[in-house]
Write a protein that holds these residues in place. Structure first.
Motif, PDB file in Angstrom:
ATOM      1  N   GLU A 137     -43.878  -3.369  -2.418  1.00 55.19           N
ATOM      2  CA  GLU A 137     -43.020  -2.266  -2.859  1.00 55.19           C
ATOM      3  C   GLU A 137     -43.852  -1.181  -3.524  1.00 55.19           C
ATOM      4  N   GLN A 138     -44.835  -1.577  -4.338  1.00 56.62           N
ATOM      5  CA  GLN A 138     -45.674  -0.609  -5.030  1.00 56.62           C
ATOM      6  C   GLN A 138     -46.543   0.180  -4.047  1.00 56.62           C
ATOM      7  N   LEU A 139     -47.001  -0.482  -2.989  1.00 57.21           N
ATOM      8  CA  LEU A 139     -47.898   0.163  -2.035  1.00 57.21           C
ATOM      9  C   LEU A 139     -47.159   0.985  -0.987  1.00 57.21           C
ATOM     10  N   VAL A 140     -46.204   0.364  -0.309  1.00 56.01           N
ATOM     11  CA  VAL A 140     -45.616   0.986   0.879  1.00 56.01           C
ATOM     12  C   VAL A 140     -44.089   0.943   0.882  1.00 56.01           C
ATOM     13  N   GLY A 141     -43.482   0.635  -0.272  1.00 55.48           N
ATOM     14  CA  GLY A 141     -42.027   0.600  -0.345  1.00 55.48           C
ATOM     15  C   GLY A 141     -41.433   1.991  -0.488  1.00 55.48           C
ATOM     16  N   GLU A 142     -40.119   2.023  -0.652  1.00 55.80           N
ATOM     17  CA  GLU A 142     -39.441   3.296  -0.889  1.00 55.80           C
ATOM     18  C   GLU A 142     -39.943   3.904  -2.198  1.00 55.80           C
ATOM     19  N   ALA A 143     -39.842   5.216  -2.308  1.00 58.49           N
ATOM     20  CA  ALA A 143     -40.366   5.897  -3.496  1.00 58.49           C
ATOM     21  C   ALA A 143     -39.736   5.367  -4.777  1.00 58.49           C
ATOM     22  N   SER A 144     -38.471   4.965  -4.719  1.00 59.52           N
ATOM     23  CA  SER A 144     -37.763   4.509  -5.921  1.00 59.52           C
ATOM     24  C   SER A 144     -38.276   3.177  -6.446  1.00 59.52           C
ATOM     25  N   THR A 145     -39.048   2.441  -5.652  1.00 57.64           N
ATOM     26  CA  THR A 145     -39.492   1.115  -6.073  1.00 57.64           C
ATOM     27  C   THR A 145     -40.935   1.100  -6.567  1.00 57.64           C
ATOM     28  N   ARG A 146     -41.556   2.255  -6.730  1.00 55.93           N
ATOM     29  CA  ARG A 146     -42.995   2.298  -7.015  1.00 55.93           C
ATOM     30  C   ARG A 146     -43.332   2.452  -8.493  1.00 55.93           C
ATOM     31  N   GLY A 147     -42.330   2.509  -9.359  1.00 51.95           N
ATOM     32  CA  GLY A 147     -42.604   2.540 -10.789  1.00 51.95           C
ATOM     33  C   GLY A 147     -42.662   1.127 -11.339  1.00 51.95           C
ATOM     34  N   SER A 148     -42.349   0.971 -12.625  1.00 54.85           N
ATOM     35  CA  SER A 148     -42.249  -0.382 -13.165  1.00 54.85           C
ATOM     36  C   SER A 148     -41.041  -1.056 -12.533  1.00 54.85           C
ATOM     37  N   ALA A 149     -41.224  -2.290 -12.084  1.00 56.65           N
ATOM     38  CA  ALA A 149     -40.174  -2.939 -11.307  1.00 56.65           C
ATOM     39  C   ALA A 149     -40.174  -4.437 -11.534  1.00 56.65           C
ATOM     40  N   VAL A 150     -38.979  -5.010 -11.541  1.00 55.60           N
ATOM     41  CA  VAL A 150     -38.806  -6.455 -11.425  1.00 55.60           C
ATOM     42  C   VAL A 150     -38.298  -6.721 -10.022  1.00 55.60           C
ATOM     43  N   LEU A 151     -38.921  -7.656  -9.332  1.00 56.98           N
ATOM     44  CA  LEU A 151     -38.457  -8.052  -8.004  1.00 56.98           C
ATOM     45  C   LEU A 151     -37.859  -9.448  -8.099  1.00 56.98           C
ATOM     46  N   LEU A 152     -36.643  -9.595  -7.625  1.00 57.51           N
ATOM     47  CA  LEU A 152     -35.940 -10.878  -7.636  1.00 57.51           C
ATOM     48  C   LEU A 152     -35.789 -11.363  -6.203  1.00 57.51           C
TER      49      LEU A 152
END
Length: 411
Positions: free
Chosen positions: A221-236
């Motif tokens: 997500e950080q590398l090639v995901g949507e722009a909205s997922t490239r900040g601080s994120a929790v992935l479940l």
């Protein structure tokens, strides 16, 4: 008679963090930050002029030119056709972009019931994938790993188009030590301390990188995901196993015991922990209890997509329980976004709406669930992305590192 002196108990000297030895292999050479910065800027914005890379990254134009030359020599970026500025002003720009035509990375995801092989280009696009069920309910590690090693050359021969594979990434659930390349513990498979990297490196001749699927998908997500997922994120991640990952400032948290994100027992109501309530096995059990048994979880998902009421109801129940977990994760970490990897959330609008409603009712910090809770950028290709993202993440973290023998030949 004089009594002997009472011994004085000295309080032990506290252990300093600096005194604790590293938990994994000895540290390697630090990656070249400038080259990594330039490559990631090209990934985010390419095709892009070198002057613009300098402006975006804060590096000097000369530094960007030098780093770009190294990346061009390694075949990681390429020059695009020239673009001229306004007529009569300045020299034409020669933009650079990620070279997706020269190399691939391979991925393997080991799930409870099957394993998935994939090929991915350097922009994170899946080129080919192939899934195979395990022959046993609780397969032993060696047959699974040997099968992956045997299947990979056939996938490469059929779909790589002559592009060599730089590395193999392996992802799975539960506790994984990426530094040692070891699956520490996978309770559902019954695996402990499985040396995946050493086994597959010997069998394939490729550099092998290993990580948990939640951390791998967070990195994707950080590398090639949507722009909205490239900040601080929790992935479940919600599948046959349930776990999570936390990413901030471009880094994914690991933990000293490689167990960050172990949330299977998180209480969400319904009578049990999160995994026991929402895993694929739990969904199939509930379907059978309702008098509507299915042969597999994909079959249950097909029924929900066809809007069969009982199946859809199970996925909406799952979404509400997952929403409770998401609310807790939002309040605990306060990330910019929570990415939910779960097929109902990605494919059924009613499930995503139910999940966000639950978050709105329960979270203390989330003011806008529409922005703060999103589905995976890779819905439909989650498992094929997870394994390959381990290798892709390693490449973008250290593009000039030594474990890239194929690249060394062209540098």
């Amino acid at each position: 008679m004089k009594k002997p002196p009472v011994p004085v108990r000295r309080r032990p000297t506290p252990v300093r963090r600096a005194d604790i030895p590293p938990a994994t292999a000895p540290p390697r050479r630090a990656p070249a930050p400038g080259t990594r910065t330039v490559l990631n800027a090209v990934l985010d914005h390419g095709p892009i002029a070198r002057s613009t890379v300098a402006r975006l990254t804060g590096l000097s134009p000369a530094s960007v030119t030098g780093h770009s030359a190294r990346l061009l020599a390694r075949g990681l970026i390429r020059e695009s056709p020239e673009t001229a500025g306004p007529r009569g002003l300045g020299r034409p720009h020669v933009p650079v972009d990620i070279d997706t035509g020269r190399y691939l990375v391979a991925g393997a995801h080991i799930a409870v019931t099957n394993s998935t092989l994939s090929l991915m280009d350097l922009r994170g696009r899946i080129v080919a994938e192939e899934r195979q069920s395990h022959r046993e309910i609780r397969p032993r590690p060696r047959p699974v790993l040997d099968s992956l090693a045997e299947r990979l050359p056939r996938l490469v021969s059929a779909h790589a188009g002559g592009r060599p594979v730089l590395a193999l990434g392996v992802a799975t659930g539960h506790r994984v030590d990426p530094g040692a390349g070891v699956i520490v513990r996978h309770a559902r498979l019954g695996w402990r301390n499985v040396a995946v990297r050493d086994h597959l490196a010997a069998a394939t001749g490729l550099p092998v990188h290993v990580d948990s699927h939640a951390r791998a998908l967070a990195r994707a997500e950080q590398l090639v995901g949507e722009a909205s997922t490239r900040g601080s994120a929790v992935l479940l991640f919600v599948g046959a196993v349930v776990d999570a990952a936390f990413a901030t400032a471009g880094e994914v948290h690991l933990g000293p015991r490689h167990g960050a994100g172990s949330i299977a027992r998180l209480p969400v109501g319904g009578g049990g922990g999160l995994e026991s309530e929402v895993s694929e096995q739990a969904m199939m059990r509930l379907a059978a209890e309702q008098g509507d048994p299915v042969r597999s979880f994909p079959a249950l998902l097909e029924r929900a997509l066809a809007e069969e009421p009982r199946a859809l109801g199970l996925f909406r129940r799952r979404a509400r329980l997952v929403g409770r977990a998401v609310a807790l994760l939002l309040d605990m970490f306060d990330p910019e976004v929570v990415v939910v990897v779960e097929p109902g959330t990605g494919l059924l609008p009613s499930c995503l709406a139910d999940l966000r409603t639950e978050v709105a009712e329960r979270s203390l910090v989330c003011d806008d669930p529409e922005q703060a809770v999103v589905a995976s950028s890779f819905t439909g290709s989650v498992l094929s992305t997870a394994g390959a993202a381990v290798a892709l993440g390693a490449l973008y973290a250290d593009p000039l590192g030594r474990p890239w023998p194929t690249l060394t030949a062209v540098s």
